[in-house]
Motif scaffolding. Structure first.
Motif, PDB file in Angstrom:
ATOM      1  N   ALA A 182       0.809  -1.222   0.000  1.00  0.00           N
ATOM      2  CA  ALA A 182       0.000   0.000   0.000  1.00  0.00           C
ATOM      3  C   ALA A 182       0.846   1.278   0.000  1.00  0.00           C
ATOM      4  N   PHE A 183       2.164   1.165   0.272  1.00  0.00           N
ATOM      5  CA  PHE A 183       2.973   2.365   0.468  1.00  0.00           C
ATOM      6  C   PHE A 183       4.203   2.400  -0.430  1.00  0.00           C
ATOM      7  N   HIS A 184       4.627   3.654  -0.711  1.00  0.00           N
ATOM      8  CA  HIS A 184       6.019   3.947  -1.027  1.00  0.00           C
ATOM      9  C   HIS A 184       6.617   4.347   0.322  1.00  0.00           C
ATOM     10  N   TYR A 185       7.398   3.457   0.905  1.00  0.00           N
ATOM     11  CA  TYR A 185       7.765   3.594   2.315  1.00  0.00           C
ATOM     12  C   TYR A 185       9.191   4.083   2.480  1.00  0.00           C
ATOM     13  N   GLN A 186       9.352   5.051   3.390  1.00  0.00           N
ATOM     14  CA  GLN A 186      10.678   5.502   3.796  1.00  0.00           C
ATOM     15  C   GLN A 186      10.685   5.687   5.312  1.00  0.00           C
ATOM     16  N   GLN A 187      11.857   5.506   5.902  1.00  0.00           N
ATOM     17  CA  GLN A 187      12.000   5.621   7.353  1.00  0.00           C
ATOM     18  C   GLN A 187      13.275   6.397   7.666  1.00  0.00           C
ATOM     19  N   GLY A 188      13.184   7.291   8.640  1.00  0.00           N
ATOM     20  CA  GLY A 188      14.365   8.073   9.004  1.00  0.00           C
ATOM     21  C   GLY A 188      14.059   9.041  10.124  1.00  0.00           C
ATOM     22  N   THR A 189      14.983   9.959  10.341  1.00  0.00           N
ATOM     23  CA  THR A 189      14.843  10.946  11.410  1.00  0.00           C
ATOM     24  C   THR A 189      14.046  12.155  10.937  1.00  0.00           C
ATOM     25  N   VAL A 190      13.711  13.016  11.877  1.00  0.00           N
ATOM     26  CA  VAL A 190      13.022  14.263  11.537  1.00  0.00           C
ATOM     27  C   VAL A 190      13.917  15.133  10.657  1.00  0.00           C
ATOM     28  N   LEU A 191      15.220  15.164  10.965  1.00  0.00           N
ATOM     29  CA  LEU A 191      16.174  15.951  10.173  1.00  0.00           C
ATOM     30  C   LEU A 191      16.234  15.431   8.742  1.00  0.00           C
ATOM     31  N   ALA A 192      16.247  14.092   8.582  1.00  0.00           N
ATOM     32  CA  ALA A 192      16.276  13.513   7.234  1.00  0.00           C
ATOM     33  C   ALA A 192      14.997  13.848   6.469  1.00  0.00           C
ATOM     34  N   LEU A 193      13.875  13.911   7.165  1.00  0.00           N
ATOM     35  CA  LEU A 193      12.614  14.277   6.523  1.00  0.00           C
ATOM     36  C   LEU A 193      12.662  15.726   6.034  1.00  0.00           C
ATOM     37  N   ARG A 194      13.228  16.597   6.845  1.00  0.00           N
ATOM     38  CA  ARG A 194      13.331  18.010   6.433  1.00  0.00           C
ATOM     39  C   ARG A 194      14.216  18.146   5.199  1.00  0.00           C
ATOM     40  N   ASP A 195      15.319  17.382   5.143  1.00  0.00           N
ATOM     41  CA  ASP A 195      16.190  17.425   3.963  1.00  0.00           C
ATOM     42  C   ASP A 195      15.447  16.908   2.738  1.00  0.00           C
ATOM     43  N   LEU A 196      14.651  15.869   2.945  1.00  0.00           N
ATOM     44  CA  LEU A 196      13.872  15.302   1.833  1.00  0.00           C
ATOM     45  C   LEU A 196      12.880  16.337   1.294  1.00  0.00           C
ATOM     46  N   LEU A 197      12.237  17.073   2.192  1.00  0.00           N
ATOM     47  CA  LEU A 197      11.271  18.083   1.770  1.00  0.00           C
ATOM     48  C   LEU A 197      11.943  19.225   1.023  1.00  0.00           C
ATOM     49  N   LEU A 198      13.153  19.584   1.484  1.00  0.00           N
ATOM     50  CA  LEU A 198      13.889  20.664   0.823  1.00  0.00           C
ATOM     51  C   LEU A 198      14.347  20.247  -0.571  1.00  0.00           C
ATOM     52  N   SER A 199      14.708  18.964  -0.720  1.00  0.00           N
ATOM     53  CA  SER A 199      15.170  18.472  -2.021  1.00  0.00           C
ATOM     54  C   SER A 199      14.025  18.291  -3.007  1.00  0.00           C
ATOM     55  N   ARG A 200      12.805  18.223  -2.475  1.00  0.00           N
ATOM     56  CA  ARG A 200      11.605  18.005  -3.292  1.00  0.00           C
ATOM     57  C   ARG A 200      11.697  16.711  -4.113  1.00  0.00           C
ATOM     58  N   GLN A 201      12.290  15.715  -3.479  1.00  0.00           N
ATOM     59  CA  GLN A 201      12.405  14.402  -4.109  1.00  0.00           C
ATOM     60  C   GLN A 201      12.099  13.333  -3.067  1.00  0.00           C
ATOM     61  N   PHE A 202      11.425  12.267  -3.509  1.00  0.00           N
ATOM     62  CA  PHE A 202      11.077  11.169  -2.613  1.00  0.00           C
ATOM     63  C   PHE A 202      11.633   9.875  -3.193  1.00  0.00           C
ATOM     64  N   PRO A 203      12.564   9.202  -2.483  1.00  0.00           N
ATOM     65  CA  PRO A 203      13.156   7.961  -3.013  1.00  0.00           C
ATOM     66  C   PRO A 203      12.106   6.854  -3.105  1.00  0.00           C
ATOM     67  N   VAL A 204      12.052   6.195  -4.240  1.00  0.00           N
ATOM     68  CA  VAL A 204      11.074   5.128  -4.477  1.00  0.00           C
ATOM     69  C   VAL A 204      11.793   3.920  -5.055  1.00  0.00           C
ATOM     70  N   TYR A 205      11.497   2.747  -4.515  1.00  0.00           N
ATOM     71  CA  TYR A 205      12.038   1.508  -5.066  1.00  0.00           C
ATOM     72  C   TYR A 205      11.282   1.155  -6.326  1.00  0.00           C
ATOM     73  N   GLU A 206      12.037   0.780  -7.357  1.00  0.00           N
ATOM     74  CA  GLU A 206      11.411   0.316  -8.590  1.00  0.00           C
ATOM     75  C   GLU A 206      11.097  -1.173  -8.443  1.00  0.00           C
ATOM     76  N   VAL A 207       9.835  -1.514  -8.536  1.00  0.00           N
ATOM     77  CA  VAL A 207       9.410  -2.898  -8.345  1.00  0.00           C
ATOM     78  C   VAL A 207       8.737  -3.374  -9.628  1.00  0.00           C
ATOM     79  N   ALA A 208       9.411  -4.281 -10.312  1.00  0.00           N
ATOM     80  CA  ALA A 208       8.841  -4.865 -11.520  1.00  0.00           C
ATOM     81  C   ALA A 208       8.075  -6.132 -11.148  1.00  0.00           C
ATOM     82  N   ASP A 209       7.301  -6.643 -12.121  1.00  0.00           N
ATOM     83  CA  ASP A 209       6.523  -7.855 -11.856  1.00  0.00           C
ATOM     84  C   ASP A 209       7.417  -9.041 -11.515  1.00  0.00           C
ATOM     85  N   SER A 210       8.641  -9.047 -12.054  1.00  0.00           N
ATOM     86  CA  SER A 210       9.551 -10.170 -11.850  1.00  0.00           C
ATOM     87  C   SER A 210      10.636  -9.866 -10.805  1.00  0.00           C
TER      88      SER A 210
END
Length: 841
Positions: free
Chosen positions: A679-707
């Motif tokens: 159900a999710f594109h899931y990431q885990q980290g600290t509050v500081l890491a979240l702030r850096d993620l928001l500033l970068s305006r990018q969200f890391p996503v794993y590429e998951v193929a059918d295989s």
């Protein structure tokens, strides 16, 4: 021959009574600390010892001595009390005493034993003895009333069975305590004040407990009535709100366990005791405060089923709430043997647990007392059961994988009707499985084993192994032996202190059972290895993430008790220029502002868990949910029938995935299940890491193929390809295929599982080929081939077998197996010809 002075006689009989008492305490303790199967024999020994002491007092005339006889008779009553609780193991009258009652019984008994020396103590000790005497009178008056319904039967049965006279021991304590008080009052009236102070203190504690108990029940009943009045508008069940907001203390637990674990008064029959229903697997407890409080309180309106669900969530009592076909009250886990095989370069571990469970109840000559052993195993994240064995008549029988429905049907039919030897393991939410073993016969033990394949967690530059723990029959005094073997010698390995280094790549420990332990070592470079089976290759690689553009319009804060005020403030400051929402306890969204944010933080942080209404996220592409996981919450199955769950199922039915950021280390069972179901594109980290993620305006996503499948906690991906296309070396363990199959099943059928729909047949076939337990598949052991045929259960012909320690790595193709067989036959024939020729020479 000169007789002893009266004072020495008095101390001599008192000392003899103490010796008899100590002897009885030893007899009482033997079944507890040695798991002796025969306990009634110890009662007979104790009763004989008590009777001999009593008749010695009677024959010598010591009981007729005015003051001395009273003190010695009280010593005898303490001895008789030990007899009562020894008998209680076989003829249940009091159930298991709560801790405070056991301690109080010891204190008042010691107080009675010391009264022969009353005049020798300082004044303050005499006052203390009188105070305790007042408490004792209240205690034994309660016990005498508790046994009141049994007096008529006991009096009639006394002519045939002398043991029934033990029913009157508390009443005798009451009578002779009053006699002792009258003697003390004749000596000095100053002893009356501490005596009645003891009575007053005991009654005050009871009164306060009853008032607080009544208040707790009234509050719960009032909330329940309000919920009933508006139940048509409620999204979540009433018990979810109760489990989230009720205070976690001993009183709350006792209220919830009323008539489940604690004996309750039966108002209809005017009896002071009533056996609880056994919908909850926990020993029945006798707590006088609970019995008295319930006698004066109104009935709890919350149904037992809802109370059990609250207990499951608040006190992690899911194991106790599992449905039982047979009792398991006399079972004891006696031995656990753990073997761990670790592949550091593949970030995989296989754990094999061999468990011995014994039935400590007495074996009756007229029949077998059979019990059912149930274990709940907690698996590491991403772990899957890949082996099950049951020992039948000393021989190991391995599990066969089939559909969950067939395994469950076979087990229930055999256990409930035919009563023969099966075992089964079922998947459960929250990285758990349940193992059932039947029968465990009185005086005997059973052995079973379970194998778990799991990825190692990647924590920075280290890999971490987490043990497989379990809930089940008690483990007090359980022996454990652990062997850990590394396929490649790890660097900077940090093992628990109880382990010793055995060889270059092995560690060993032996002693008492430890349910939870872990070790860590420096993370080596990942070996890009592959496994080949049935025309497919399973290739291991590092998990790669792509940075997806993050265009945020809305941020949802999933606030609960785990959030600190500082975390809430920092995150709100980072996102306050967007639309920021929280969800109230009913699941309705509330937009945060500078004016109301503190109020909503205080209100939501009072709840020990949260179940965020993800269906309220209207635009998943431009939204982010920030959460902090807790170790408790309902599961999806718990809420299966409510409107909240139906909306959730409809929302994720089309494959919607939400960006979820966890600022904590834990995931609640609610979030774990949704994450497993994709159900999710899931990431885990600290509050500081979240702030850096928001500033970068990018969200890391794993590429998951059918295989391909990704195990983010290990940082690896496994890809299935045609064997001819595989470029990696083919020396990986078969656990690679097992992990791929389990993760692929969850990935491909997550939406169906979330909606409680039947999974595709291809998914079940994939589970059978890899021999993995999943929501749709289970491992089962039956007694004979006839049983397998009866329930149409057969082992898949082209599949992996049960996993094993030191199992083979790459699995040959079916054609290769034929080639190997031909080569072996040729070698055998050549050797035979050579041997025959040598004989002729």
């Amino acid at each position: 021959m000169r007789s002893l002075p009266p004072q020495q006689q008095k101390h001599g009989f008192w000392l003899a009574g103490i010796i008899v008492l100590l002897f009885e305490l030893v007899m009482f303790s033997i079944p507890t600390y040695t798991n002796a199967l025969e306990s009634f024999g110890f009662f007979i020994i104790n009763m004989l010892a008590a009777s001999i002491y009593f008749f010695c007092l009677l024959i010598t005339g010591e009981l007729r001595r005015t003051q001395q006889g009273l003190h010695l008779f009280l010593v005898y009553l303490v001895i008789a009390l030990v007899c009562c609780y020894t008998l209680n193991r076989d003829i249940n009258m009091f159930d298991s005493s709560t801790t405070w009652l056991s301690v109080l019984l010891v204190i008042v008994s010691i107080n009675y034993l010391l009264f022969p020396f009353f005049e020798n103590w300082p004044v303050w000790i005499r006052y203390l003895q009188c105070f305790v005497l007042g408490v004792a009178l209240v205690l034994f008056l309660y016990l005498a009333l508790y046994l009141l319904p049994m007096y008529v039967f006991s009096a009639v049965a006394a002519f045939a069975l002398g043991i029934s006279l033990h029913t009157f021991v508390p009443l005798l304590f009451v009578i002779f305590t009053i006699k002792l008080l009258r003697r003390l009052a004749k000596t000095s009236h100053k002893y009356l004040l501490p005596f009645f102070s003891g009575i007053g203190a005991a009654l005050t504690i009871i009164f306060v407990f009853v008032i607080v108990w009544q208040s707790q029940i009234k509050q719960m009943n009032q909330e329940y009535r309000q919920w009933e009045a508006h139940s048509s508008n409620e999204l979540k069940p009433y018990w979810v709100r109760v489990a989230s907001s009720l205070p976690t203390n001993m009183l709350t637990e006792r209220v919830l366990k009323s008539d489940l674990v604690y004996r309750m008064p039966d108002g209809e029959n005017l009896a002071l005791w009533h056996t609880p229903s056994r919908n909850f697997d926990e020993a029945v407890i006798h707590d006088p405060l609970v019995v008295v409080a319930n006698w004066f309180s109104e009935t709890i309106l919350m149904p037992q089923e809802d109370r059990i669900k609250v207990l499951e969530v608040m006190y992690k009592a899911r194991h106790q709430a599992i449905e039982r076909l047979w009792s398991g009250s006399h079972l004891q886990t006696t031995k656990v043997q753990t073997q761990v095989q670790v592949w550091p370069q593949q970030r995989i571990a296989y754990t094999h647990l061999h468990v011995t469970v014994a039935n400590t109840s007495r074996s009756h000559s007229w029949g077998r007392e059979q019990q059912e052993a149930i274990y709940s195993f907690q698996l590491p994240e991403g772990g899957v059961v890949t082996a099950l064995s049951l020992w039948i008549e000393g021989k190991e029988s391995k599990g066969v994988l089939t559909t969950r429905a067939k395994a469950d049907s076979a087990y229930k039919q055999i256990v409930g009707v035919e009563q023969r030897d099966p075992s089964v393991v079922h998947w459960r939410e929250g990285n758990k499985v349940t193992v059932r073993v039947f029968p465990v016969i009185a005086g005997e033990s059973r052995e079973f084993s379970i194998g778990v394949t799991a990825p190692l967690s990647s924590k920075g530059s280290e890999l971490v192994y987490q043990s497989v723990s379990f809930d089940g029959p008690p483990c007090s005094g359980t022996d454990e032996e652990v062997v850990v073997h590394f396929e490649q010698k790890p660097a900077m390995c940090q093992m628990p202190g109880r382990f010793t280094h055995h060889k270059d790549a092995s560690w060993w420990a032996k002693g008492s059972y430890h349910p939870e332990w872990s070790f860590r070592f420096q993370q080596p470079a990942l070996a890009q290895t592959a496994l080949t089976f049935d025309g497919k290759s399973y290739v291991l690689n590092e998990a790669l993430q792509k940075a997806e553009a993050l265009t945020l319009n809305t941020v949802y804060l999933d606030v609960n008790k785990a959030w600190t005020a500082d975390e809430f403030a920092k995150i709100y400051e980072a996102v306050k220029f967007k639309k920021v929402y929280v969800a109230d306890e009913e699941g309705a969204l509330v937009q945060l502002t500078e004016d109301n944010k503190e109020q909503w933080y205080r209100q939501l942080s009072a709840h020990r868990f949260s179940c965020f209404p993800f269906y309220e996220v209207t635009d998943a592409a431009t939204s982010l949910v920030v959460t902090k996981g807790t170790n408790i919450s309902p599961t999806l199955k718990d809420m299966a029938a409510c409107d909240f769950m139906q909306r959730l199922q409809q929302y994720f039915a089309n494959g919607t995935r939400i960006k979820l950021y966890n600022i904590g280390e834990e995931q609640s069972p609610y979030l774990q299940s949704l994450k497993q179901f994709g159900a999710f594109h899931y990431q885990q980290g600290t509050v500081l890491a979240l702030r850096d993620l928001l500033l970068s305006r990018q969200f890391p996503v794993y590429e998951v193929a059918d295989s391909s499948v990704v195990m983010d906690n290990a940082g690896i991906t496994i890809t299935q390809t045609d064997s001819a296309a595989a470029s990696a070396s083919g020396n990986a363990p078969d656990h690679l295929m097992r992990l791929y199959a389990y993760q692929h099943i969850m990935q491909q059928s997550g939406s169906a599982l979330l909606q409680n729909k039947a999974v595709p047949n291809a998914v079940i076939q994939e589970a059978a080929q890899a021999n993995v337990v999943s929501p749709a598949s289970s491992l089962v052991v039956l007694e004979s081939q006839k049983d397998y045929d009866q329930f149409d259960i057969a082992k898949s012909k082209n599949s992996l077998d049960n996993a094993a320690i030191h199992g083979k790595g790459a699995v040959p193709e079916p054609g290769v197996w034929v080639l190997i067989a031909v080569v072996l036959l040729l070698l055998g024939f050549t050797k035979y010809r050579f041997y025959k020729k040598a004989i002729h020479l």
